[in-house]
Design a protein around this motif. Structure first.
Motif, PDB file in Angstrom:
ATOM      1  N   UNK A 102      -1.931   0.107  35.267  1.00 17.94           N
ATOM      2  CA  UNK A 102      -1.270   0.072  36.567  1.00 17.94           C
ATOM      3  C   UNK A 102       0.203  -0.255  36.345  1.00 17.94           C
ATOM      4  N   UNK A 103       1.081   0.578  36.903  1.00 16.72           N
ATOM      5  CA  UNK A 103       2.527   0.391  36.731  1.00 16.72           C
ATOM      6  C   UNK A 103       3.143  -0.093  38.040  1.00 16.72           C
ATOM      7  N   UNK A 104       3.800  -1.235  37.981  1.00 18.18           N
ATOM      8  CA  UNK A 104       4.484  -1.769  39.153  1.00 18.18           C
ATOM      9  C   UNK A 104       5.961  -1.962  38.856  1.00 18.18           C
ATOM     10  N   UNK A 105       6.768  -1.902  39.911  1.00 14.12           N
ATOM     11  CA  UNK A 105       8.183  -2.244  39.794  1.00 14.12           C
ATOM     12  C   UNK A 105       8.394  -3.535  40.582  1.00 14.12           C
ATOM     13  N   UNK A 120      -3.326 -10.805  41.551  1.00 19.92           N
ATOM     14  CA  UNK A 120      -4.319 -10.119  40.729  1.00 19.92           C
ATOM     15  C   UNK A 120      -5.172  -9.147  41.518  1.00 19.92           C
ATOM     16  N   UNK A 121      -5.656  -9.578  42.680  1.00 20.75           N
ATOM     17  CA  UNK A 121      -6.494  -8.689  43.490  1.00 20.75           C
ATOM     18  C   UNK A 121      -5.681  -7.541  44.069  1.00 20.75           C
ATOM     19  N   UNK A 122      -4.404  -7.781  44.358  1.00 21.37           N
ATOM     20  CA  UNK A 122      -3.531  -6.696  44.826  1.00 21.37           C
ATOM     21  C   UNK A 122      -3.426  -5.613  43.753  1.00 21.37           C
ATOM     22  N   UNK A 123      -3.252  -6.034  42.508  1.00 20.22           N
ATOM     23  CA  UNK A 123      -3.127  -5.076  41.407  1.00 20.22           C
ATOM     24  C   UNK A 123      -4.433  -4.324  41.192  1.00 20.22           C
ATOM     25  N   UNK A 124      -5.553  -5.054  41.120  1.00 15.91           N
ATOM     26  CA  UNK A 124      -6.832  -4.442  40.757  1.00 15.91           C
ATOM     27  C   UNK A 124      -7.488  -3.675  41.899  1.00 15.91           C
ATOM     28  N   UNK A 125      -7.356  -4.179  43.135  1.00 13.47           N
ATOM     29  CA  UNK A 125      -8.082  -3.578  44.248  1.00 13.47           C
ATOM     30  C   UNK A 125      -7.244  -2.612  45.081  1.00 13.47           C
ATOM     31  N   UNK A 126      -5.936  -2.767  45.037  1.00 12.15           N
ATOM     32  CA  UNK A 126      -5.070  -1.912  45.864  1.00 12.15           C
ATOM     33  C   UNK A 126      -4.297  -0.916  45.001  1.00 12.15           C
ATOM     34  N   UNK A 127      -3.504  -1.436  44.070  1.00 14.78           N
ATOM     35  CA  UNK A 127      -2.639  -0.555  43.275  1.00 14.78           C
ATOM     36  C   UNK A 127      -3.427   0.360  42.342  1.00 14.78           C
ATOM     37  N   UNK A 128      -4.522  -0.147  41.781  1.00  9.50           N
ATOM     38  CA  UNK A 128      -5.307   0.659  40.841  1.00  9.50           C
ATOM     39  C   UNK A 128      -5.909   1.888  41.514  1.00  9.50           C
ATOM     40  N   UNK A 129      -6.060   1.846  42.832  1.00  9.41           N
ATOM     41  CA  UNK A 129      -6.636   2.970  43.579  1.00  9.41           C
ATOM     42  C   UNK A 129      -5.566   3.958  44.055  1.00  9.41           C
ATOM     43  N   UNK A 130      -4.317   3.617  43.825  1.00 15.75           N
ATOM     44  CA  UNK A 130      -3.209   4.450  44.308  1.00 15.75           C
ATOM     45  C   UNK A 130      -2.689   5.309  43.159  1.00 15.75           C
ATOM     46  N   UNK A 131      -2.637   6.611  43.377  1.00 17.46           N
ATOM     47  CA  UNK A 131      -2.152   7.527  42.341  1.00 17.46           C
ATOM     48  C   UNK A 131      -0.648   7.323  42.161  1.00 17.46           C
ATOM     49  N   UNK A 132      -0.182   7.005  40.949  1.00 15.43           N
ATOM     50  CA  UNK A 132       1.252   6.775  40.751  1.00 15.43           C
ATOM     51  C   UNK A 132       2.065   8.014  41.088  1.00 15.43           C
ATOM     52  N   UNK A 141       4.187 -15.146  34.517  1.00 10.18           N
ATOM     53  CA  UNK A 141       2.989 -15.171  35.361  1.00 10.18           C
ATOM     54  C   UNK A 141       2.713 -13.794  35.949  1.00 10.18           C
ATOM     55  N   UNK A 142       3.765 -13.112  36.381  1.00  7.05           N
ATOM     56  CA  UNK A 142       3.595 -11.753  36.915  1.00  7.05           C
ATOM     57  C   UNK A 142       3.066 -10.828  35.826  1.00  7.05           C
ATOM     58  N   UNK A 143       3.634 -10.925  34.635  1.00  7.88           N
ATOM     59  CA  UNK A 143       3.209 -10.044  33.537  1.00  7.88           C
ATOM     60  C   UNK A 143       1.788 -10.343  33.074  1.00  7.88           C
ATOM     61  N   UNK A 144       1.309 -11.551  33.320  1.00  8.75           N
ATOM     62  CA  UNK A 144      -0.075 -11.863  32.943  1.00  8.75           C
ATOM     63  C   UNK A 144      -1.073 -11.138  33.845  1.00  8.75           C
ATOM     64  N   UNK A 145      -0.617 -10.723  35.033  1.00  5.53           N
ATOM     65  CA  UNK A 145      -1.487 -10.007  35.974  1.00  5.53           C
ATOM     66  C   UNK A 145      -1.223  -8.505  35.983  1.00  5.53           C
ATOM     67  N   UNK A 146      -0.010  -8.113  35.586  1.00  6.89           N
ATOM     68  CA  UNK A 146       0.379  -6.701  35.621  1.00  6.89           C
ATOM     69  C   UNK A 146       0.675  -6.244  34.202  1.00  6.89           C
ATOM     70  N   UNK A 147      -0.119  -5.316  33.718  1.00  4.23           N
ATOM     71  CA  UNK A 147       0.028  -4.879  32.329  1.00  4.23           C
ATOM     72  C   UNK A 147       1.356  -4.182  32.079  1.00  4.23           C
ATOM     73  N   UNK A 148       1.816  -3.403  33.066  1.00  2.00           N
ATOM     74  CA  UNK A 148       3.043  -2.622  32.899  1.00  2.00           C
ATOM     75  C   UNK A 148       3.933  -2.867  34.112  1.00  2.00           C
ATOM     76  N   UNK A 149       4.959  -3.693  33.956  1.00  4.19           N
ATOM     77  CA  UNK A 149       5.847  -4.009  35.068  1.00  4.19           C
ATOM     78  C   UNK A 149       7.294  -3.803  34.639  1.00  4.19           C
ATOM     79  N   UNK A 150       8.056  -3.131  35.494  1.00  2.34           N
ATOM     80  CA  UNK A 150       9.487  -2.918  35.268  1.00  2.34           C
ATOM     81  C   UNK A 150      10.256  -3.770  36.263  1.00  2.34           C
TER      82      UNK A 150
END
Length: 236
Positions: free
Chosen positions: A7-10, A109-121, A25-34
């Protein structure tokens, strides 16, 4: 076996707020963050690279200009977006959801896994302006006093704004209110002059490029319809 893409977040956070524990802390929940330091940096980045969602640091968002906040509106309607804030006392990231919370105790964490992971980048696409010759009344106050109103015509139109023909354009940064006579909804449209082209300086049509700061849902639909049809309305 195919490996799932991360999951890629900005993450928009000012440098003075982006302390190491916050970012860690953010990077511990988001594998790929810019990380970008301003809303101004966000748009060109997202026009080049695809992301699953956006994190907005609350203090950075509070200090953003009204124009920057208005520009964010369309992104928030499309991309999963979460406001976050660093709590130095508990050394945790507080999460503020814009809409439906994904569950009890939901956080980053739940935002990343349950919301963002379901959204096509995806990337954002710059909106092309289309020819649209609309009759426009312009006022420097929302009252539209007869003595203050300038009557003009737009040259083009997009969801972001339009170009208004004017021999002596308004100053850059000026706040204006517009009424487009072809719109059924005559609610004054707040706008800001982003650039100007005075008469006689160089060849071409004189006027000002303005950005819409706020549109009603009905006005937004009207603009979308005009842009999709790519046709001229109320020609000069």
């Amino acid at each position: 076996m195919k490996t799932e893409e991360p999951v890629r977040l900005v993450f928009v956070v000012e440098g003075r707020v982006a302390v190491a524990p916050y970012l860690d802390t953010v990077r511990s929940e988001v594998e790929d963050v810019t990380v970008v330091s301003s809303i101004g940096e966000l748009f060109p980045l997202m026009a080049r690279e695809a992301f699953n969602g956006i994190l907005l640091d609350v203090p950075t968002l509070v200090r953003a200009t009204s124009t920057e906040k208005a520009a964010l509106y369309d992104l928030i309607q499309v991309f999963p977006t979460l406001r976050v804030k660093w709590d130095s006392r508990s050394a945790t990231v507080r999460a503020l959801f814009y809409d439906r919370v994904p569950g009890p105790g939901a956080g980053l964490g739940s935002f990343v896994r349950q919301v963002c992971a379901c959204f096509v980048p995806r990337i954002i696409r710059r909106r092309d302006r289309v020819a649209a010759h609309l009759n426009v009344m312009v006022s420097e106050t929302p009252a539209f006093s007869p003595e203050e109103v300038t009557r003009t015509v737009s040259l083009n139109l997009s969801l972001d704004g339009c170009f208004l023909i004017a021999v002596d354009p308004w100053p850059q940064g000026a706040r204006l209110w517009l009424r487009m006579l072809e719109f059924d909804d005559q609610t004054p449209i707040a706008a800001e002059v982003r650039w100007r082209k005075p008469w006689g300086v160089s060849p071409g049509i004189a006027g000002a490029g303005v950005r819409f700061l706020e549109l009603t849902d009905e006005q937004r639909k009207c603009v979308v319809d005009l842009c999709e049809q790519n046709r001229v309305v109320g020609g000069i």
